[in-house]
Design a protein around this motif. Structure first.
Motif, PDB file in Angstrom:
ATOM      1  N   ARG A 176       0.827  -1.215   0.000  1.00  0.00           N
ATOM      2  CA  ARG A 176       0.000   0.000   0.000  1.00  0.00           C
ATOM      3  C   ARG A 176       0.855   1.257   0.000  1.00  0.00           C
ATOM      4  O   ARG A 176       0.426   2.303  -0.494  1.00  0.00           O
ATOM      5  CB  ARG A 176      -0.943  -0.028   1.202  1.00  0.00           C
ATOM      6  N   LEU A 177       2.057   1.156   0.524  1.00  0.00           N
ATOM      7  CA  LEU A 177       2.973   2.295   0.525  1.00  0.00           C
ATOM      8  C   LEU A 177       3.550   2.556  -0.857  1.00  0.00           C
ATOM      9  O   LEU A 177       3.554   3.703  -1.338  1.00  0.00           O
ATOM     10  CB  LEU A 177       4.120   2.029   1.509  1.00  0.00           C
ATOM     11  N   ALA A 178       4.034   1.510  -1.518  1.00  0.00           N
ATOM     12  CA  ALA A 178       4.793   1.691  -2.747  1.00  0.00           C
ATOM     13  C   ALA A 178       4.019   1.345  -4.014  1.00  0.00           C
ATOM     14  O   ALA A 178       4.418   1.765  -5.105  1.00  0.00           O
ATOM     15  CB  ALA A 178       6.066   0.836  -2.697  1.00  0.00           C
ATOM     16  N   GLY A 179       2.927   0.576  -3.883  1.00  0.00           N
ATOM     17  CA  GLY A 179       2.155   0.207  -5.053  1.00  0.00           C
ATOM     18  C   GLY A 179       1.193   1.306  -5.455  1.00  0.00           C
ATOM     19  O   GLY A 179       1.360   2.475  -5.114  1.00  0.00           O
ATOM     20  N   GLU A 180       0.160   0.936  -6.187  1.00  0.00           N
ATOM     21  CA  GLU A 180      -0.844   1.910  -6.617  1.00  0.00           C
ATOM     22  C   GLU A 180      -2.214   1.263  -6.567  1.00  0.00           C
ATOM     23  O   GLU A 180      -2.330   0.042  -6.692  1.00  0.00           O
ATOM     24  CB  GLU A 180      -0.543   2.390  -8.033  1.00  0.00           C
ATOM     25  N   PRO A 181      -3.267   2.056  -6.339  1.00  0.00           N
ATOM     26  CA  PRO A 181      -4.607   1.475  -6.290  1.00  0.00           C
ATOM     27  C   PRO A 181      -4.899   0.651  -7.538  1.00  0.00           C
ATOM     28  O   PRO A 181      -4.524   1.019  -8.653  1.00  0.00           O
ATOM     29  CB  PRO A 181      -5.519   2.706  -6.197  1.00  0.00           C
TER      30      PRO A 181
END
Length: 336
Positions: A176-181
């Motif tokens: 959730r920090l480095a990825g994307e929705p």
């Protein structure tokens, strides 16, 4: 084992941009249980990359050639109760990588996993009755072949030498920090896993906050630095070769390599030697007593080539080992 499939794609501008789904309808050869097959990819009920909404509706996210993909696996209509697991599987995918990825979807739900030779072999006749019964009750159980080596490598490294609770918490935080929705109408809270570059950009203090010690975070950094090589491994067919090549990387041993190929290459034989729980689990099933990795390998030797399938059947049988003995206490690395 690939079977006939029909691709239902509309090459519109909107679809190429990923705002509309790309659809694949696959007619599997034999039974496929979506929930059983795809659930092994998830870590906990709120995994940001896998959601099993029902036995016949599963969402996943992934990266393909660096681009984000969300996909929903469902069953086509029709059929009877006796053919429910043989109905067409419909995959709708969203995101900039959807059109390029969609042809891989059948492999995610078991197209590369063929139990025919095993079930017709003399070794299959050596299985305990409880396991042959489990196979009859779960004919749609298959092993997935995602080809997503980088994603599975990161997960397996984060899980090294810690409890499942610690690993799940850390993985969710970092994705959730480095990825994307997730693109498209994916369930709330789903994210596309980070790219190799996004993993590399996570600062050391964020790894610390996630509860990942420097040894594991350094291993992840080494692995994502070899992203191109790992992507090539995803294209290889033989999981034995892939396991061997993975173990040439510093920080990836026999356990981590097996954890990866079980999901990326439908590895029928890769077992998680040196796992904190597995040896006791298998030994309790066969011996009615705890045991070592060496004893587990001895017990599974008659099914060499299909040992991971046997482990999956043990789990499908409902076997549970006695719930006593010391637990591995989670270590909170964030406080050090």
């Amino acid at each position: 084992m690939m079977t006939s499939m029909s691709l239902e794609m509309v090459a519109s501008t909107a679809q190429q941009l990923g705002s509309e789904p790309v659809r694949l309808r696959w007619s599997p050869r034999g039974s496929v249980h979506l929930g059983q097959t795809l659930s092994v990819l998830g870590r906990g009920t709120n995994d940001p990359t896998v959601r099993v909404l029902s036995p016949e509706c599963v969402w996943i996210t992934t990266r393909y050639l660096g681009s984000a993909v969300s996909a929903r696996f469902t069953r086509g209509s029709g059929g009877t109760d006796t053919t429910a697991l043989e109905r067409d599987i419909v995959v709708d995918a969203w995101g900039p990588g959807a059109a390029a990825w969609i042809s891989q979807a059948p492999r995610w739900c078991g197209a590369a996993d063929d139990w025919t030779d095993f079930e017709s072999s003399p070794a299959y006749g050596l299985l305990p009755e409880r396991l042959t019964l489990a196979r009859r009750r779960h004919p749609g159980l298959r092993l997935p072949a995602t080809g997503a080596v980088i994603d599975r490598a990161v997960i397996a490294i984060i899980e090294q030498r810690v409890t499942a609770i610690e690993a799940i918490r850390a993985y969710r935080y970092l994705v959730r920090l480095a990825g994307e929705p997730a693109p498209g109408p994916a369930p709330v809270g789903m994210y596309a896993p980070p790219t190799a570059e996004q993993w590399r950009k996570i600062p050391s203090w964020q790894w610390h906050r996630a509860g990942v010690d420097p040894h594991r975070s350094a291993t992840v950094m080494r692995v994502v630095q070899r992203a191109s090589a790992l992507e090539r491994l995803g294209l290889l067919e033989d999981p034995v070769v892939v396991r061997a090549k993975l173990q040439t990387l510093n920080g990836i041993g026999v356990w981590t390599a097996a954890e990866i190929t079980q999901c990326t290459h439908a590895d029928p034989d890769g077992i998680s030697v040196r796992d904190y729980h597995l040896a006791d689990y298998v030994c309790w099933f066969f011996d009615g007593a705890p045991g070592s990795d060496e004893r587990m390998e001895e017990l599974l030797e008659p099914w060499r080539g299909n040992r991971q399938r046997v482990v999956r059947l043990i789990k499908a049988s409902g076997h549970r080992k006695p719930a006593f003995g010391p637990r591995l206490t989670p270590a909170d690395h964030r406080r050090h």
